[in-house]
Write a protein that holds these residues in place. Structure first.
Motif, mmCIF file in Angstrom:
data_model
loop_
_atom_site.group_PDB
_atom_site.id
_atom_site.type_symbol
_atom_site.label_atom_id
_atom_site.label_comp_id
_atom_site.label_asym_id
_atom_site.label_seq_id
_atom_site.Cartn_x
_atom_site.Cartn_y
_atom_site.Cartn_z
ATOM 1 N N ARG A 1 -38.253 32.914 -23.163
ATOM 2 C CA ARG A 1 -37.064 33.292 -22.880
ATOM 3 C C ARG A 1 -36.439 32.301 -21.574
ATOM 4 N NH1 ARG A 1 -38.725 38.364 -23.842
ATOM 5 N NH2 ARG A 1 -39.148 38.668 -21.588
ATOM 6 N N ALA A 2 -37.571 32.097 -20.672
ATOM 7 C CA ALA A 2 -37.152 31.090 -19.538
ATOM 8 C C ALA A 2 -36.841 29.899 -19.941
ATOM 9 C CB ALA A 2 -38.489 31.626 -18.546
ATOM 10 N N CYS A 3 -37.326 29.348 -20.812
ATOM 11 C CA CYS A 3 -37.260 27.674 -21.145
ATOM 12 C C CYS A 3 -35.972 27.421 -21.524
ATOM 13 C CB CYS A 3 -38.157 27.349 -22.431
ATOM 14 S SG CYS A 3 -37.879 25.610 -22.595
ATOM 15 N N PRO A 4 -35.169 26.618 -20.698
ATOM 16 C CA PRO A 4 -33.666 26.462 -20.929
ATOM 17 C C PRO A 4 -33.523 25.764 -22.204
ATOM 18 C CG PRO A 4 -34.621 25.044 -18.855
ATOM 19 C CD PRO A 4 -35.840 25.708 -19.616
ATOM 20 N N ILE A 5 -34.427 24.969 -22.926
ATOM 21 C CA ILE A 5 -34.223 24.328 -24.218
ATOM 22 C C ILE A 5 -34.850 25.063 -25.275
ATOM 23 C CG2 ILE A 5 -33.479 22.025 -24.390
ATOM 24 C CD1 ILE A 5 -35.865 21.181 -22.996
ATOM 25 N N LEU B 1 -38.709 19.569 -20.198
ATOM 26 C CA LEU B 1 -37.949 18.947 -19.072
ATOM 27 C C LEU B 1 -38.965 19.110 -17.867
ATOM 28 C CD1 LEU B 1 -34.646 20.649 -19.077
ATOM 29 C CD2 LEU B 1 -35.012 18.453 -19.454
ATOM 30 N N CYS C 1 -39.612 21.466 -16.189
ATOM 31 C CA CYS C 1 -38.963 22.037 -14.922
ATOM 32 C C CYS C 1 -39.676 23.213 -14.319
ATOM 33 C CB CYS C 1 -37.576 22.429 -15.476
ATOM 34 S SG CYS C 1 -37.738 23.508 -16.609
ATOM 35 N N ASN C 2 -40.896 23.583 -14.773
ATOM 36 C CA ASN C 2 -41.405 24.408 -14.111
ATOM 37 C C ASN C 2 -41.097 26.071 -14.350
ATOM 38 O OD1 ASN C 2 -44.180 24.815 -12.953
ATOM 39 N ND2 ASN C 2 -43.057 25.552 -11.212
ATOM 40 N N LEU C 3 -39.987 26.062 -14.928
ATOM 41 C CA LEU C 3 -39.414 27.623 -14.979
ATOM 42 C C LEU C 3 -40.185 28.614 -15.941
ATOM 43 C CD1 LEU C 3 -35.753 27.079 -15.617
ATOM 44 C CD2 LEU C 3 -36.832 27.863 -13.739
ATOM 45 N N GLU D 1 -42.987 29.756 -13.659
ATOM 46 C CA GLU D 1 -42.467 30.881 -12.786
ATOM 47 C C GLU D 1 -42.190 32.175 -13.276
ATOM 48 O OE1 GLU D 1 -39.398 29.151 -10.563
ATOM 49 O OE2 GLU D 1 -40.623 27.338 -10.403
ATOM 50 N N ILE E 1 -26.658 28.855 -21.430
ATOM 51 C CA ILE E 1 -27.824 29.381 -20.868
ATOM 52 C C ILE E 1 -27.484 30.212 -19.562
ATOM 53 C CG2 ILE E 1 -29.151 27.312 -21.775
ATOM 54 C CD1 ILE E 1 -28.582 25.777 -19.461
ATOM 55 N N GLN F 1 -31.258 28.994 -15.500
ATOM 56 C CA GLN F 1 -31.556 27.947 -16.530
ATOM 57 C C GLN F 1 -30.961 26.855 -16.127
ATOM 58 O OE1 GLN F 1 -31.524 30.062 -20.315
ATOM 59 N NE2 GLN F 1 -34.008 29.990 -20.191
ATOM 60 N N PRO G 1 -32.086 22.951 -13.887
ATOM 61 C CA PRO G 1 -32.841 21.600 -14.304
ATOM 62 C C PRO G 1 -31.743 20.943 -14.918
ATOM 63 C CG PRO G 1 -33.915 23.434 -15.418
ATOM 64 C CD PRO G 1 -32.745 24.117 -14.828
ATOM 65 N N TYR G 2 -30.574 21.350 -15.255
ATOM 66 C CA TYR G 2 -29.454 20.417 -15.873
ATOM 67 C C TYR G 2 -28.825 19.747 -14.776
ATOM 68 C CZ TYR G 2 -30.302 22.016 -20.589
ATOM 69 O OH TYR G 2 -30.904 22.260 -21.793
ATOM 70 N N ARG H 1 -29.706 16.449 -13.881
ATOM 71 C CA ARG H 1 -29.389 15.157 -14.662
ATOM 72 C C ARG H 1 -27.782 14.686 -14.400
ATOM 73 N NH1 ARG H 1 -34.076 17.734 -15.422
ATOM 74 N NH2 ARG H 1 -35.484 16.845 -16.560
ATOM 75 N N ASN I 1 -35.745 20.118 -9.694
ATOM 76 C CA ASN I 1 -35.595 21.459 -9.782
ATOM 77 C C ASN I 1 -36.495 22.030 -8.876
ATOM 78 O OD1 ASN I 1 -34.913 23.738 -11.358
ATOM 79 N ND2 ASN I 1 -36.833 23.636 -12.774
ATOM 80 N N ARG J 1 -33.872 27.067 -5.826
ATOM 81 C CA ARG J 1 -33.799 28.118 -6.526
ATOM 82 C C ARG J 1 -32.456 28.881 -6.138
ATOM 83 N NH1 ARG J 1 -35.982 25.840 -9.046
ATOM 84 N NH2 ARG J 1 -37.910 25.680 -10.242
#
Lengths: 324, 232, 213, 377
Positions: free
Chosen positions: B68-72, B99, B101-103, B106, D67, D71, D74-75, D78, D165, D168
């Motif tokens: 769920r946490a992964c943006p893509i 990405l 992004c480490n989400l 975490e 999203i 989330q 990270p965008y 960019r 990123n 927070r």
């Protein structure tokens, strides 16, 4: 001489000298390109080519030349055929002719013209024709812009160059290259004519299209200037001509101002090469430091500053010579 | 252009030339990456990999938090019922689209994911860019498996700075902790064997085979043998 | 007096000038003014000329289906105020610090440094009906609005009357629909233009390519 | 081969000479990315310039509606991929105002340090490419040498070199440990010498002065009317800096000077950015001394479902970056608008273009320091 009737002997001599000059230009282009990449590397704290010809990358340019030989020599459909095809030959021809009158040693001079200096100036002036043909022939807007600029820059820097050479001619008392070199036996002309040297050197940077006056291929503005549509061997000829004119003008500067082949222990030609490549190194050093001048500032600098300075220099030389 | 200007201009150009001449004498700062291995900082975020117990078992409890946490949404997780509890069967990660992004790391409450400092990810086809459970296991082994003689410990970064802010407690929490306790492994927080050296030269530690072979792609059908539950 | 007091003072003067405008002050001291499309242009001109809102930060639109788009403008008024946070100003030519910003500052070259603390900021909101999304353009008041309005037209589909050059700015001309609308499906049927040679462009020929609309 | 292109003979149009319409871009060495400027030339002088953008458009604002709040972070890197921390900061500030989250002291100081290091890195890239546009290639390499030390610091702390990123909503991802502080000291020392070296090598160079002075004049009123911000606005003599005028984070506890130009041309904007670099070093050194101990992540609601709207502005290296966030009580942001300074500054090109030369167009693009990721979003 050697039992060969006269007419044939001078033909052989001419052929040998011609081959020597063309081979020298080819080899020098390879060395100059390699030197440029090494010098720019060291200035920018990096190494420069070192992959081909392992430790110092000496074979890098040779590899480039083979690559260019193999590359397809594209000619676009909408180009002006013969103008496009003949354009690279002219700058290369101009530089080979320039080397005809450059003395290499005691009596090692391909053609001992008594108007050597005038010949040099006459020959270098039609180099701009080739670049203009390239710009017009390739029917490309950027190329046309590049060609216009090069024409304006080169023509406006012919005059100060000619006047600086005239000043040297006056001090040496003759236009013959050998006499000029002999006249510098005691003191090189750079000490007698420092202003003329500066004018000549700045003008030669513009002739050879070196930064701060590099307009033919001003990468950041005109993408690639006049030789944008060329590829393969034809492009290599332009590249050869550019480095050829750099070494050519440096060779003449060395002959006129640094005493050509005269030097204490080393043989003549070695001294000549050392001095030439010293000036080539300075041109490269300047290239990797200074930004580029805008075309109108270049023309102002040329017409409004260099030209009057050159005229004043000739006047002073005249007066001094008259008093001596 | 007054003469004073020209003098000042000439002096400034000379100073500029002096600067570049001075630079020439200094040592070049090129590092020869393909010849000498590139050093990567300790916390470098390359590829999220699954943390493993000494028995080879993954600490992941298939709670889908990272999915769920992964943006893509590049993490897919198949679960299978193992003695009435859901367990992770296959973990699929499209590293090509990640990405970094480490989400996901975490979001994991069981500290089952960690970022491996892997940066040689280029490949000729798209295929090797999809990593499965076993590929991740190889990567984990390459970077975090304790050397011989060292007693097992968790990657320092699971316990220390690069983990979820304020969440790195040192040992995997939740139901796994009890299960791990049975295996008799003493799990000292902060990595018993000491943190892997800050600047591990990535290429050097792995004998000859480059990272690419280490992550040879094994599709699910290849790991048929593994299907019957984990190693333990 | 702080930004919030200035906002309420502004609110009072707006009330008697434009009774139809609903205003409220946000906790951060920004004044939100909701104006009807009819008085939108006059209200903006009033803000710029009388109240000194010379800086337009952004123009954007929010889609509230099914009935309205909400056009949002963020405006700043600059000037010297007593409570402006102190700022140490340095002159670039002489590289020395030329003193605090509160008093009128003169650089060594004599050109005054304009004092630009934020006196007040206004969020102008205007509801544009879904079926007739047309509203007068404010490019005449703030030149920066030119591209901002083109972007709102391109992504949201609101037309701006009187805009000097209203065409798509980010998307290609043949792009069907406006992506930021809530009813925009994420995978529209993108129609690739049929491959055609690029005609030679002369300046008076309208941009050499048939524009979408 | 389409027939009408078979062989187009070079014929001048009949009605006498016409201007030359040339495409500068989208692949051009000095458009800093995929920007196409359609310039109309009369010989060497520019008659008009029409920037055509959108080649890097990803519709970041539509993605953000799909999203959840964390989330989106990270965008945001960019958009202005050269100054990622300040972009994240704008979004984090907007989300914090929306959710009413308190950011602890230490996190604020870490944000200031990372933000100012980011400003240095962004100005280094600008300085390098601005010099290269004018033909001097070496300053670009020197700027890159300094950026490497900056990258080392960023990689040690955040784990990546450019798209971090790191921030927070409510704090930062992790603390700076002693490796980080040593890398930061190395970076600060390298930058001190570098700024002196750039000064002698390029700033005092007469050719640069001649090429930059008088290019792209912008009066104070024009700058404000065109929505300019950051170095472009300060170059025209307007003393405006969001770190002072709308002090966010702990900037009000740090003292630094704000360089303001007087004549509003490319030369003044150049000096503003170079002096800003010195001030950033000063800010970082103060922040290192003042940073308090404490935790680095404030209390954040488990499920972020805010309602209402927020507009947060941050002083990014290029100008005023702002994020307008509207929440409607669901997990995803209802609407997010990204105010990008480069998008606004690009409108100055058509305003400046007439009368300049082609070589100046390159300087004009360089002086507003555009990043196409932020222009197209």
């Amino acid at each position: 001489m050697f039992g060969i009737p006269e007419p044939w002997w001078s033909v052989i001599r001419a052929v040998v000298w011609a081959l020597f000059i063309i081979i020298f230009l080819a080899v020098n282009a390879i060395v100059a390109v390699w030197l440029e990449r090494k010098v720019s590397g060291r200035i920018q704290r990096r190494i420069g080519p070192q992959r081909v010809g392992r430790p110092i990358g000496w074979a890098q340019t040779i590899a480039d030349v083979f690559k260019l030989l193999v590359k397809e020599d594209v000619r676009a459909e909408a180009t002006d055929k013969w103008v496009f095809l003949l354009a690279p030959a002219i700058p290369f021809a101009a530089i080979t002719l320039m080397f005809l009158v450059v003395p290499w040693g005691k009596n090692l001079i391909p053609l001992n013209l008594n108007i050597g200096l005038l010949f040099v100036v006459a020959v270098t002036s039609f180099e701009v024709l080739g670049l203009f043909m390239a710009g017009w022939g390739s029917n490309n807007k950027w190329a046309l812009l590049g060609a216009m600029r090069t024409a304006a820059a080169m023509i406006s820097y012919e005059l100060p160059m000619v006047l600086a050479i005239l000043a040297v001619g006056m001090t040496a008392g003759s236009l013959n290259m050998n006499d000029v070199v002999n006249a510098q036996s005691r003191v090189p002309f750079i000490l007698i004519q420092p202003v003329a040297f500066l004018i000549y050197y700045i003008a030669s940077l513009a002739e050879a299209n070196r930064t701060p006056f590099d307009f033919t291929e001003a990468e950041s503005e005109l993408v690639a200037g006049a030789n944008i549509e060329y590829s393969g061997l034809r492009w290599a000829f332009f590249f050869l001509a550019e480095y050829g004119s750099l070494v050519g003008t440096s060779a003449i500067a060395a002959t006129l101002f640094l005493g050509g082949w005269r030097g204490p222990i080393l043989p003549g030609p070695v001294w000549f090469l050392i001095k030439t490549y010293l000036l080539v190194y300075v041109a490269m050093w300047i290239r990797w430091t200074l930004p580029r001048v805008r075309i109108d500032q270049l023309l102002d600098f040329g017409w409004k500053f260099l030209l009057p300075l050159a005229l004043a220099d000739i006047a002073v030389t005249g007066i001094v010579l008259a008093l001596l | 252009m007054k003469v004073a200007d020209i003098g000042k201009a000439a002096v400034n150009i000379a100073k500029g030339l002096g600067v570049t001449f001075g630079e020439q004498l200094k040592k070049p700062i090129t590092n020869f990456y393909p010849d000498t291995p590139a050093t990567v900082k300790d916390g470098y975020r390359g590829v999220p990999v699954l943390v493993q117990l000494p028995t080879g078992e993954f600490t992941c409890t298939a709670c889908m938090a990272c999915v769920r946490a992964c943006p893509i949404g590049i993490i897919q997780l198949d679960t299978v019922m193992v003695d009435r509890k859901r367990a992770m069967d296959e973990f699929r990660l499209e590293v090509g689209r990640c990405l970094q992004c480490n989400l996901c790391v975490e979001s994991c409450n069981f500290d089952a994911l960690v970022m491996a400092p892997e940066f040689e990810l280029a490949s000729y086809t798209r295929e090797p860019l999809v990593l499965y459970k076993n590929d991740l296991a190889k990567l984990y082994a390459k970077y975090f498996w304790p050397k011989e003689g060292e007693e097992h410990h968790f990657p320092a970064r699971v316990t220390s700075k690069h983990h979820a802010p304020g969440a790195g407690t040192g040992t995997p929490r939740g139901p796994r902790a009890a299960k791990i306790a049975q295996t008799g492994v003493t799990l000292t927080p902060g990595g018993g064997g000491g943190e892997p050296a800050g600047k591990t030269p990535v290429g050097a530690s792995v004998p000859a085979e480059s990272a690419r072979e280490a992550t040879g792609t094994t599709r699910p059908q290849d790991t048929g043998a593994q299907k019957a539950g984990e190693g333990a | 007096m702080g930004k919030a007091e200035r906002a309420s003072a502004l609110e009072a003067s707006i009330k008697e000038q434009f009774p139809g405008v609903a205003t409220e002050v946000t906790p951060r001291g920004e004044l939100v003014a909701r104006v009807s499309p009819g008085e939108y242009l006059d209200f903006c001109r009033y803000l710029r000329d009388q109240q000194g809102f010379k800086f337009l930060s952004m123009i954007t639109a929010v889609d509230y289906p099914p009935d309205r788009f909400e056009l949002v403008l963020y405006l700043d008024a600059y000037g010297a105020t007593s409570d402006a946070p102190a700022m140490q100003v340095m002159d670039t030519r002489t590289r020395q610090e030329i003193g605090q910003r509160s008093e009128g500052l003169l650089t060594s070259q004599g050109t005054p440094v304009m004092v630009a603390a934020t006196v007040a900021s206004v969020i102008v909101k205007c509801d544009v009906p879904h079926d007739a999304p047309v509203i007068p353009s404010v490019t005449s008041l703030w030149p920066t609005a030119n591209w901002h309005e083109r972007e709102v037209y391109d992504l949201m589909g609101i037309k701006f009357e009187g805009h000097p050059d209203l065409r798509r700015i980010l998307l290609p001309d043949w792009f069907p629909g406006h992506p930021l609308r809530k009813d925009f499906t994420s995978k529209p049927a993108l129609r690739e233009p049929e491959a055609r040679p690029w005609p030679v462009i002369w300046p008076d020929q309208k941009d050499g390519r048939e524009s979408g609309e | 081969m389409p027939d009408n292109l078979r062989s187009t003979p070079i014929t001048m149009p009949d009605e006498g000479a016409r201007e030359l319409v040339v495409n500068m871009g989208p692949q051009h060495p000095s458009t800093h990315g995929v920007l196409r400027v359609k310039i109309t030339l009369n010989g060497e002088t520019l008659e008009a310039a029409d920037p055509d953008i959108g080649y890097l458009h990803r519709c970041f604002e539509k993605i953000a509606e799909g999203i959840t709040y964390p989330q989106v972070m990270p965008y945001t890197d960019r958009t202005d991929y050269v100054a990622a921390i300040t972009d994240e900061w704008a979004y984090a500030l907007a989300a914090e105002r929306l959710l009413g989250v308190e950011v602890p002291e230490r996190a604020e100081y870490i944000r200031v340090i990372m933000g100012e290091v980011q400003r240095l890195l962004s100005h280094l890239i600008w300085f390098g490419s601005f010099a290269m546009d004018m033909g001097a290639v070496t300053p670009f390499l020197y700027a890159w040498r300094e950026r490497e030390t900056g990258y080392d610091f960023m990689e040690t702390v955040t784990g990546t070199r450019q798209l971090y990123n790191f921030l927070r909503i409510g704090g930062v991802r992790n603390d700076i440990d002693d490796d980080g502080w040593q890398a930061l000291d190395r970076f600060l020392k390298a930058m001190d010498q570098a700024l002196i070296e750039y000064d002698t090598l390029f700033t005092k160079n007469p050719i640069f002065e001649v090429r930059a002075k008088g290019i792209g004049p912008l009066s104070a009123e024009e700058a404000i009317a065109f929505g300019a911000s950051g170095p472009v606005l300060r170059g025209s003599g307007v003393a405006r800096d969001l770190r002072r005028d709308e002090p966010y984070s702990v900037y009000d506890r740090l003292d630094f000077a704000v360089p303001v130009g007087s004549s509003g041309d490319a030369y003044d904007r150049y000096l503003v950015r170079m002096l800003e670099m010195e001030q950033s070093l000063r800010i970082i050194r103060q922040a290192i001394k003042q940073i308090p101990p404490g935790d680095i992540q404030g209390k954040v609601p488990k499920a972020m479902k805010p309602t209402g709207e927020a507009y947060a502005r941050v002083e990014a290296p290029k100008g005023e970056v702002a994020c307008y966030l509207v929440g409607n009580g669901t997990v995803n942001p209802y609407r997010m608008h990204w105010r990008s300074p480069c998008f606004t500054h690009l409108q100055l090109l058509p305003h400046w273009a007439p009368g300049n030369l082609v070589a100046d167009m390159v300087v004009l693009i360089g002086t507003i320091d555009i990043i196409l990721g932020e222009v197209d979003r």
